[in-house]
Structures are given as C-alpha cells and as structure tokens.
Design a protein around this motif. Structure first.
Motif, PDB file in Angstrom:
ATOM      1  N   THR A 101    -109.358  26.897  64.124  1.00  0.00           N
ATOM      2  CA  THR A 101    -108.969  27.899  63.115  1.00  0.00           C
ATOM      3  C   THR A 101    -108.211  29.057  63.766  1.00  0.00           C
ATOM      4  O   THR A 101    -107.324  29.644  63.144  1.00  0.00           O
ATOM      5  N   ASN A 102    -108.533  29.387  65.028  1.00  0.00           N
ATOM      6  CA  ASN A 102    -107.754  30.438  65.712  1.00  0.00           C
ATOM      7  C   ASN A 102    -106.293  30.001  65.853  1.00  0.00           C
ATOM      8  O   ASN A 102    -105.364  30.772  65.594  1.00  0.00           O
ATOM      9  N   THR A 103    -106.089  28.738  66.253  1.00  0.00           N
ATOM     10  CA  THR A 103    -104.729  28.221  66.430  1.00  0.00           C
ATOM     11  C   THR A 103    -104.010  28.166  65.086  1.00  0.00           C
ATOM     12  O   THR A 103    -102.809  28.453  64.999  1.00  0.00           O
ATOM     13  N   ARG A 157    -111.910  26.003  70.231  1.00  0.00           N
ATOM     14  CA  ARG A 157    -111.748  26.643  71.543  1.00  0.00           C
ATOM     15  C   ARG A 157    -112.838  27.688  71.758  1.00  0.00           C
ATOM     16  O   ARG A 157    -113.197  28.416  70.831  1.00  0.00           O
ATOM     17  N   GLY A 158    -113.372  27.747  72.971  1.00  0.00           N
ATOM     18  CA  GLY A 158    -114.405  28.731  73.289  1.00  0.00           C
ATOM     19  C   GLY A 158    -113.931  29.712  74.345  1.00  0.00           C
ATOM     20  O   GLY A 158    -112.770  29.682  74.761  1.00  0.00           O
ATOM     21  N   GLN A 159    -114.846  30.568  74.760  1.00  0.00           N
ATOM     22  CA  GLN A 159    -114.529  31.529  75.813  1.00  0.00           C
ATOM     23  C   GLN A 159    -114.364  30.786  77.137  1.00  0.00           C
ATOM     24  O   GLN A 159    -114.882  29.693  77.308  1.00  0.00           O
ATOM     25  N   ARG A 160    -113.722  31.423  78.080  1.00  0.00           N
ATOM     26  CA  ARG A 160    -113.528  30.908  79.446  1.00  0.00           C
ATOM     27  C   ARG A 160    -112.913  29.507  79.453  1.00  0.00           C
ATOM     28  O   ARG A 160    -113.253  28.681  80.298  1.00  0.00           O
ATOM     29  N   VAL A 187    -114.666  24.284  75.395  1.00  0.00           N
ATOM     30  CA  VAL A 187    -114.456  23.772  74.040  1.00  0.00           C
ATOM     31  C   VAL A 187    -115.655  24.177  73.185  1.00  0.00           C
ATOM     32  O   VAL A 187    -116.733  24.465  73.700  1.00  0.00           O
ATOM     33  N   TRP A 188    -115.435  24.222  71.872  1.00  0.00           N
ATOM     34  CA  TRP A 188    -116.519  24.554  70.932  1.00  0.00           C
ATOM     35  C   TRP A 188    -116.639  23.358  69.995  1.00  0.00           C
ATOM     36  O   TRP A 188    -115.788  23.133  69.139  1.00  0.00           O
ATOM     37  N   THR A 189    -117.677  22.578  70.192  1.00  0.00           N
ATOM     38  CA  THR A 189    -117.822  21.332  69.426  1.00  0.00           C
ATOM     39  C   THR A 189    -118.968  21.473  68.440  1.00  0.00           C
ATOM     40  O   THR A 189    -120.048  21.951  68.805  1.00  0.00           O
ATOM     41  N   LEU A 239    -120.491  26.826  60.344  1.00  0.00           N
ATOM     42  CA  LEU A 239    -119.360  27.659  59.923  1.00  0.00           C
ATOM     43  C   LEU A 239    -118.410  27.830  61.097  1.00  0.00           C
ATOM     44  O   LEU A 239    -118.828  28.292  62.172  1.00  0.00           O
ATOM     45  N   THR A 240    -117.150  27.470  60.899  1.00  0.00           N
ATOM     46  CA  THR A 240    -116.121  27.731  61.912  1.00  0.00           C
ATOM     47  C   THR A 240    -114.959  28.395  61.179  1.00  0.00           C
ATOM     48  O   THR A 240    -114.387  27.797  60.259  1.00  0.00           O
ATOM     49  N   PHE A 241    -114.650  29.618  61.558  1.00  0.00           N
ATOM     50  CA  PHE A 241    -113.606  30.344  60.836  1.00  0.00           C
ATOM     51  C   PHE A 241    -112.992  31.411  61.734  1.00  0.00           C
ATOM     52  O   PHE A 241    -113.572  31.813  62.749  1.00  0.00           O
ATOM     53  N   SER A 242    -111.808  31.870  61.309  1.00  0.00           N
ATOM     54  CA  SER A 242    -111.110  32.924  62.051  1.00  0.00           C
ATOM     55  C   SER A 242    -110.565  33.951  61.071  1.00  0.00           C
ATOM     56  O   SER A 242    -110.174  33.608  59.954  1.00  0.00           O
ATOM     57  N   ILE A 243    -110.551  35.182  61.530  1.00  0.00           N
ATOM     58  CA  ILE A 243    -110.125  36.297  60.681  1.00  0.00           C
ATOM     59  C   ILE A 243    -108.928  36.966  61.344  1.00  0.00           C
ATOM     60  O   ILE A 243    -108.950  37.227  62.552  1.00  0.00           O
ATOM     61  N   ARG A 276    -131.608  31.847  73.005  1.00  0.00           N
ATOM     62  CA  ARG A 276    -130.772  30.758  72.482  1.00  0.00           C
ATOM     63  C   ARG A 276    -129.546  31.294  71.749  1.00  0.00           C
ATOM     64  O   ARG A 276    -129.630  32.295  71.035  1.00  0.00           O
ATOM     65  N   LYS A 277    -128.448  30.563  71.894  1.00  0.00           N
ATOM     66  CA  LYS A 277    -127.178  31.034  71.314  1.00  0.00           C
ATOM     67  C   LYS A 277    -127.021  30.532  69.879  1.00  0.00           C
ATOM     68  O   LYS A 277    -127.076  29.337  69.622  1.00  0.00           O
ATOM     69  N   LEU A 278    -126.785  31.491  68.975  1.00  0.00           N
ATOM     70  CA  LEU A 278    -126.642  31.169  67.555  1.00  0.00           C
ATOM     71  C   LEU A 278    -125.171  31.211  67.124  1.00  0.00           C
ATOM     72  O   LEU A 278    -124.778  30.494  66.213  1.00  0.00           O
ATOM     73  N   VAL A 279    -124.393  32.058  67.790  1.00  0.00           N
ATOM     74  CA  VAL A 279    -122.991  32.255  67.395  1.00  0.00           C
ATOM     75  C   VAL A 279    -122.119  32.395  68.637  1.00  0.00           C
ATOM     76  O   VAL A 279    -122.506  33.068  69.596  1.00  0.00           O
ATOM     77  N   GLY A 280    -120.946  31.773  68.594  1.00  0.00           N
ATOM     78  CA  GLY A 280    -119.941  32.007  69.627  1.00  0.00           C
ATOM     79  C   GLY A 280    -118.743  32.699  68.991  1.00  0.00           C
ATOM     80  O   GLY A 280    -118.387  32.404  67.842  1.00  0.00           O
ATOM     81  N   ILE A 281    -118.145  33.597  69.729  1.00  0.00           N
ATOM     82  CA  ILE A 281    -117.028  34.381  69.190  1.00  0.00           C
ATOM     83  C   ILE A 281    -115.873  34.351  70.196  1.00  0.00           C
ATOM     84  O   ILE A 281    -116.078  34.574  71.395  1.00  0.00           O
ATOM     85  N   LEU A 282    -114.698  34.059  69.693  1.00  0.00           N
ATOM     86  CA  LEU A 282    -113.502  34.090  70.544  1.00  0.00           C
ATOM     87  C   LEU A 282    -112.515  35.067  69.918  1.00  0.00           C
ATOM     88  O   LEU A 282    -111.937  34.792  68.863  1.00  0.00           O
ATOM     89  N   VAL A 330    -110.006  36.905  65.228  1.00  0.00           N
ATOM     90  CA  VAL A 330    -111.439  36.852  65.542  1.00  0.00           C
ATOM     91  C   VAL A 330    -111.976  35.494  65.094  1.00  0.00           C
ATOM     92  O   VAL A 330    -112.084  35.222  63.904  1.00  0.00           O
ATOM     93  N   GLY A 331    -112.246  34.623  66.046  1.00  0.00           N
ATOM     94  CA  GLY A 331    -112.765  33.289  65.736  1.00  0.00           C
ATOM     95  C   GLY A 331    -114.276  33.275  65.891  1.00  0.00           C
ATOM     96  O   GLY A 331    -114.808  33.727  66.919  1.00  0.00           O
ATOM     97  N   ILE A 332    -114.956  32.765  64.882  1.00  0.00           N
ATOM     98  CA  ILE A 332    -116.423  32.812  64.888  1.00  0.00           C
ATOM     99  C   ILE A 332    -116.979  31.420  64.571  1.00  0.00           C
ATOM    100  O   ILE A 332    -116.556  30.776  63.605  1.00  0.00           O
ATOM    101  N   GLY A 333    -117.901  30.982  65.385  1.00  0.00           N
ATOM    102  CA  GLY A 333    -118.616  29.738  65.112  1.00  0.00           C
ATOM    103  C   GLY A 333    -120.091  30.055  64.936  1.00  0.00           C
ATOM    104  O   GLY A 333    -120.745  30.500  65.892  1.00  0.00           O
ATOM    105  N   ILE A 334    -120.597  29.864  63.718  1.00  0.00           N
ATOM    106  CA  ILE A 334    -122.022  30.132  63.457  1.00  0.00           C
ATOM    107  C   ILE A 334    -122.731  28.789  63.288  1.00  0.00           C
ATOM    108  O   ILE A 334    -122.329  27.967  62.449  1.00  0.00           O
TER     109      ILE A 334
END
Ligand code: BTN
Length: 252
Positions: free
Chosen positions: A16-18, A42-45, A48-50, A57-61, A113-119, A134-138
C-alpha cells in the motif's frame, strides 16, 4: 472542521505504501489506501511484512504538509508524525481493552509481543516535510504466524474476539484525525511528546540491549528521547547514551 480521510479499499496490491507513490498525483491530502491482501509488504530495515490474506489490516495514509494541507512541519520535527500515529494507535487499542505500549521509535507492543508495524516514508522539501506516507500493519485476526517471526501477537489473540477490519480502520482513523489536529500547534506537539514518553515500552526499566555499532550486549534503562528523537539510555556506568534507530537493538 474535523479531519476527514478518503479511503480506497483494494482487493490485492503489492504494497500500500508503493501504491500511494504510484497514484501520488491523483491523491488528495489524507487519502488512505487499504488492501485486503498485500503481496509484497515492506517493513523497516528492508524487511518484508507478510500477513495472512484478509485477516489483518494493511493500509497507508498520505499526509501532505504546507499550503492548504496540514500545517507546515519542519524536517527537524518529523518525529512528531511517529508520535501522532503511535499515540492514536495506543488510544484506539485502549478503547478495545488492549494495553499497548510504544516501542521507540514506532512499533506497537503488548507486553513483549509486536501488534503493529509501521513504515513511515517522508520526503523533504528544503527544511520542511513535503509529504509523509504512513504505512501501518495491524495484526487483527491472524492467530498463527510463521516461526521466523520472533514475537508477534494480534488483537484476536489478545482479546479472543474477531474484528471487522473495515470497521477497525474507520475507528482508528477517527482517533488519528484527533491527533493530526493536535499536531497543528506547537503546544499540541509538546503535549503529544509528553504523552508519548508516558506510553513508552520499557521506560524506566532495566533490560538487555545490543549496541549495534560495537556488538556489545549491555543492561540499560530507557530514560526518554532527545530533542532530535534519539533514544536516551542509562548505561551500566550511569552515563546517558543516545542511540539512533539502527544503533540499538532490544533483546526480548
Ligand atoms: C515493520 O517492519 O515493522 C513495519 C511494517 C509496516 C507494514 C505496513 S503494512 C501497510 C504498509 N505497506 C507496506 O508495504 N508496509 C506497510
């Protein structure tokens, strides 16, 4: 006027960021692209975010700053975007009965434990932020994760409920709108900064970290963040050392 987002749902997209970048010229400020299935998240560093298709929820603002958009934001204050987004997530989760903490700079954790990743991908115009994606994976409904993911969790694992992801996105965006309004003034930004500190994962607790530049493992205590958003850690000798994002790794 209350902040309104314009949300586009896609059945499937690579990232969604792309997709925001691809559609950039036709998108307004505060556009949101969400995907039922993201095939190359896509994730940080460079990670990948699978995710399990349809479960999360996978979305970008898209946030645009400057004239007739959000108030201008100095590049030196860009960490404010992380603060607004992570605080909105923490508040949204609180409403769902989940006590979430912010793992500096912008992960959301529940206990260890990780609940959300943000790119967050910012582009600068001179000394100001031009736009931010702002890409968010919840993790909402996923209950099983690949073994290579060290410590994931999901809303469903935490509460035993199933979530309607579209409704969850709307609920979260309503909270985010409030923080974007708070972000418009310098007083609001300093209030957010104080609040961010109170929500920080491991603040004031002694834990193990790796100094990524030297490879040294040490016991330290997170004390806060500096003006330039570096992590301030009390070292074993009592000194305070400041770390940038890639310079420290949390040992969980
Ligand atoms: C992380 O590594 O923790 C950040 C993960 C960010 C994933 C989200 S999912 C929606 C958006 N699109 C992407 O490709 N990445 C972000």
């Amino acid at each position: 006027m209350a902040i309104q987002f314009d949300t586009i749902w896609m059945e499937s997209v690579d990232s969604t960021n792309t997709e925001i970048v691809r559609r950039y010229d036709s998108l307004d400020n505060l556009s949101v692209i969400a995907a039922v299935n993201q095939t190359a998240g896509r994730g940080q560093r460079g990670n990948v975010w699978t995710v399990e298709p349809g479960a999360n929820l996978t979305f970008s603002i898209l946030l645009r700053f400057g004239e007739s958009c959000l108030a201008p934001l100095k590049a030196s204050s860009q960490f404010t975007i992380s603060e607004a987004v992570t605080l909105a997530l923490a508040e949204y989760f609180e409403g769902e009965g989940i006590n979430a903490k912010i793992k500096w700079p912008n992960d959301i954790y529940v206990r260890d434990r990780k609940l959300v990743g943000i790119l967050i991908e910012n582009s600068l115009k001179g000394d100001e932020v031009g736009r931010s994606i702002v890409g968010i994976g919840i993790n909402c409904n996923q209950r099983e994760f690949p073994p290579q993911l060290m410590n994931p969790t999901s809303m469903s694992l935490l509460t035993g409920k199933r979530y309607d992801t579209k409704a969850a996105l709307d609920d979260f965006l309503a909270v985010l709108g409030k923080y974007l309004e708070i972000m418009e003034t310098s007083e609001g930004r300093s209030q957010m900064h104080q609040l961010y500190l109170t929500k920080m994962y491991r603040l004031g607790e002694l834990h193990e970290y790796t100094d990524c530049l030297t490879g040294e493992v040490f016991n330290g205590t997170i004390k806060g963040i500096s003006e330039s958003a570096l992590l301030q850690v009390e070292m074993p000798d009592g000194s305070i050392k400041e770390f940038a994002f890639k310079e420290i790794s949390y040992i969980l």
